[in-house]
Write a protein that holds these residues in place. Structure first.
Motif, PDB file in Angstrom:
ATOM      1  N   VAL A   1       7.536   0.173  -4.163  1.00  0.00           N
ATOM      2  CA  VAL A   1       6.413  -0.022  -5.088  1.00  0.00           C
ATOM      3  C   VAL A   1       5.142   0.537  -4.442  1.00  0.00           C
ATOM      4  CG1 VAL A   1       5.091  -1.683  -6.438  1.00  0.00           C
ATOM      5  CG2 VAL A   1       7.507  -2.132  -5.942  1.00  0.00           C
ATOM      6  N   LEU A   2       4.633   1.624  -4.993  1.00  0.00           N
ATOM      7  CA  LEU A   2       3.416   2.242  -4.468  1.00  0.00           C
ATOM      8  C   LEU A   2       2.190   1.490  -4.967  1.00  0.00           C
ATOM      9  CD1 LEU A   2       4.164   6.072  -4.853  1.00  0.00           C
ATOM     10  CD2 LEU A   2       4.995   4.450  -3.142  1.00  0.00           C
ATOM     11  N   GLU A   3       1.182   1.358  -4.106  1.00  0.00           N
ATOM     12  CA  GLU A   3      -0.019   0.598  -4.447  1.00  0.00           C
ATOM     13  C   GLU A   3      -1.291   1.413  -4.201  1.00  0.00           C
ATOM     14  OE1 GLU A   3      -0.170  -2.377  -5.769  1.00  0.00           O
ATOM     15  OE2 GLU A   3       1.911  -3.069  -5.552  1.00  0.00           O
ATOM     16  N   TYR A   4      -2.258   1.285  -5.131  1.00  0.00           N
ATOM     17  CA  TYR A   4      -3.569   1.892  -4.957  1.00  0.00           C
ATOM     18  C   TYR A   4      -4.534   0.933  -4.278  1.00  0.00           C
ATOM     19  CZ  TYR A   4      -8.216   3.673  -6.016  1.00  0.00           C
ATOM     20  OH  TYR A   4      -9.516   4.107  -5.899  1.00  0.00           O
ATOM     21  N   GLY A   5      -4.374  -0.361  -4.567  1.00  0.00           N
ATOM     22  CA  GLY A   5      -5.220  -1.369  -3.937  1.00  0.00           C
ATOM     23  C   GLY A   5      -4.854  -1.561  -2.474  1.00  0.00           C
ATOM     24  N   THR A   6      -5.637  -2.344  -1.749  1.00  0.00           N
ATOM     25  CA  THR A   6      -5.386  -2.622  -0.339  1.00  0.00           C
ATOM     26  C   THR A   6      -5.600  -4.119  -0.072  1.00  0.00           C
ATOM     27  OG1 THR A   6      -7.652  -2.391   0.530  1.00  0.00           O
ATOM     28  CG2 THR A   6      -6.381  -0.349   0.171  1.00  0.00           C
ATOM     29  N   PRO A   7      -5.112  -4.614   1.058  1.00  0.00           N
ATOM     30  CA  PRO A   7      -5.380  -6.014   1.406  1.00  0.00           C
ATOM     31  C   PRO A   7      -6.863  -6.299   1.604  1.00  0.00           C
ATOM     32  CG  PRO A   7      -3.509  -5.193   2.642  1.00  0.00           C
ATOM     33  CD  PRO A   7      -4.142  -3.997   1.980  1.00  0.00           C
ATOM     34  N   LEU A   8      -7.645  -5.255   1.836  1.00  0.00           N
ATOM     35  CA  LEU A   8      -9.090  -5.427   2.009  1.00  0.00           C
ATOM     36  C   LEU A   8      -9.776  -5.575   0.659  1.00  0.00           C
ATOM     37  CD1 LEU A   8     -11.225  -5.502   4.293  1.00  0.00           C
ATOM     38  CD2 LEU A   8     -11.589  -3.060   3.906  1.00  0.00           C
ATOM     39  N   THR A   9      -9.362  -4.782  -0.327  1.00  0.00           N
ATOM     40  CA  THR A   9      -9.982  -4.850  -1.659  1.00  0.00           C
ATOM     41  C   THR A   9      -9.413  -5.990  -2.505  1.00  0.00           C
ATOM     42  OG1 THR A   9      -8.398  -3.232  -2.546  1.00  0.00           O
ATOM     43  CG2 THR A   9     -10.470  -2.371  -1.650  1.00  0.00           C
ATOM     44  N   HIS A  10      -8.196  -6.408  -2.192  1.00  0.00           N
ATOM     45  CA  HIS A  10      -7.550  -7.481  -2.952  1.00  0.00           C
ATOM     46  C   HIS A  10      -6.894  -8.477  -1.984  1.00  0.00           C
ATOM     47  CE1 HIS A  10      -7.839  -4.142  -5.823  1.00  0.00           C
ATOM     48  NE2 HIS A  10      -7.785  -5.048  -6.783  1.00  0.00           N
ATOM     49  N   PRO A  11      -7.698  -9.193  -1.209  1.00  0.00           N
ATOM     50  CA  PRO A  11      -7.123 -10.105  -0.192  1.00  0.00           C
ATOM     51  C   PRO A  11      -6.255 -11.207  -0.776  1.00  0.00           C
ATOM     52  CG  PRO A  11      -9.484 -10.487  -0.478  1.00  0.00           C
ATOM     53  CD  PRO A  11      -9.174  -9.210  -1.191  1.00  0.00           C
ATOM     54  N   SER A  12      -6.577 -11.685  -1.973  1.00  0.00           N
ATOM     55  CA  SER A  12      -5.791 -12.775  -2.562  1.00  0.00           C
ATOM     56  C   SER A  12      -4.424 -12.301  -3.048  1.00  0.00           C
ATOM     57  CB  SER A  12      -6.563 -13.407  -3.732  1.00  0.00           C
ATOM     58  OG  SER A  12      -6.767 -12.459  -4.762  1.00  0.00           O
ATOM     59  N   ALA A  13      -4.257 -10.977  -3.163  1.00  0.00           N
ATOM     60  CA  ALA A  13      -2.980 -10.422  -3.627  1.00  0.00           C
ATOM     61  C   ALA A  13      -2.064 -10.036  -2.471  1.00  0.00           C
ATOM     62  CB  ALA A  13      -3.239  -9.192  -4.504  1.00  0.00           C
ATOM     63  N   PHE A  14      -2.503 -10.293  -1.248  1.00  0.00           N
ATOM     64  CA  PHE A  14      -1.717  -9.957  -0.053  1.00  0.00           C
ATOM     65  C   PHE A  14      -1.145 -11.248   0.518  1.00  0.00           C
ATOM     66  CE2 PHE A  14      -1.566  -8.548   4.543  1.00  0.00           C
ATOM     67  CZ  PHE A  14      -0.546  -7.620   4.362  1.00  0.00           C
ATOM     68  N   ASN A  15       0.152 -11.436   0.313  1.00  0.00           N
ATOM     69  CA  ASN A  15       0.765 -12.719   0.663  1.00  0.00           C
ATOM     70  C   ASN A  15       2.127 -12.537   1.333  1.00  0.00           C
ATOM     71  OD1 ASN A  15      -1.194 -14.612  -0.734  1.00  0.00           O
ATOM     72  ND2 ASN A  15      -0.576 -13.322  -2.471  1.00  0.00           N
TER      73      ASN A  15
END
Length: 216
Positions: A189-203
């Protein structure tokens, strides 16, 4: 880079720290080569002063009393390259670490026994720093095990693909900043966002790894 003098085969080791420990326990080991992605660990019984006859392998680091810097190619090949030696700077990207305090560069962390970048930052080889964004993105990655990012998906739930396929697919997509790889089903699954821009989505997620794309 691997050289003919690397004749102590320590097999596949999960971390650079383990590779270092095996070299330290050998009375004949003067240094070691470690390839982070493939986990290859080879000890050298002699010091290296030039790279004549060595095989260049991108992603391999050599550790001895002095740090060795060589030019590398993206494809393994036998060649002669320029080589320089300098005093080892501790706490930098790729150095062996046992805890976070061993990594002194900004936005760094101890990851799988080596100093790396905190999630959301990526390594920029031209400066040796961990940065939030790149002018140009490359084709190498930092793996964060048992983690998954679910933000700004470019390609969804592509299954039965190899890790190499996923790496190449991200490298070929200008907007790709990283990807999730699920090991049970080989889901890419390729992602454009990052753990920095979307910290709540990094789990945390069992059987997944998130791969952050480094700078060129």
């Amino acid at each position: 880079m691997f050289c003919p003098i690397a004749d102590l085969d320590f097999g596949l080791q999960k971390t650079g720290t383990r590779c270092a420990a095996l070299c330290s326990s050998s009375t004949t080991c003067k240094g070691f080569f470690y390839h982070k992605q493939d986990k290859i660990c080879k000890g050298a019984q002699d010091m290296i002063f030039n790279s004549d006859g060595c095989q260049i392998m991108a992603g391999t680091s050599f550790y001895q009393n002095t740090a060795v810097t060589t030019t590398t190619s993206t494809t393994p090949t036998t060649t002669t390259t320029s080589i320089t030696t300098a005093a080892t700077i501790s706490g930098q990207y790729g150095n062996i670490c046992a805890s976070e305090s061993d990594c002194t560069m900004a936005y760094s962390k101890c990851l799988d026994g080596l100093c790396s970048c905190v999630a959301g930052y990526r390594y920029q080889s031209s400066t040796g720093l961990c940065v939030a964004d790149c002018g140009n993105y490359g084709s190498t990655y930092i793996e964060y095990r048992v983690m998954r990012l679910t933000a700004n998906t470019i390609i969804q739930a592509d299954e039965n693909k190899s890790l190499t396929f996923c790496q190449d697919a991200c490298a070929a997509e200008p907007t790709c900043r990283g990807f999730n790889f699920g090991y049970p089903t080989n889901r890419c699954v390729l992602e454009y966002g990052t753990p920095l821009t979307h910290p709540s989505a990094f789990n945390a997620k069992t059987d997944f790894s998130y791969f952050s794309r480094n700078c060129e």
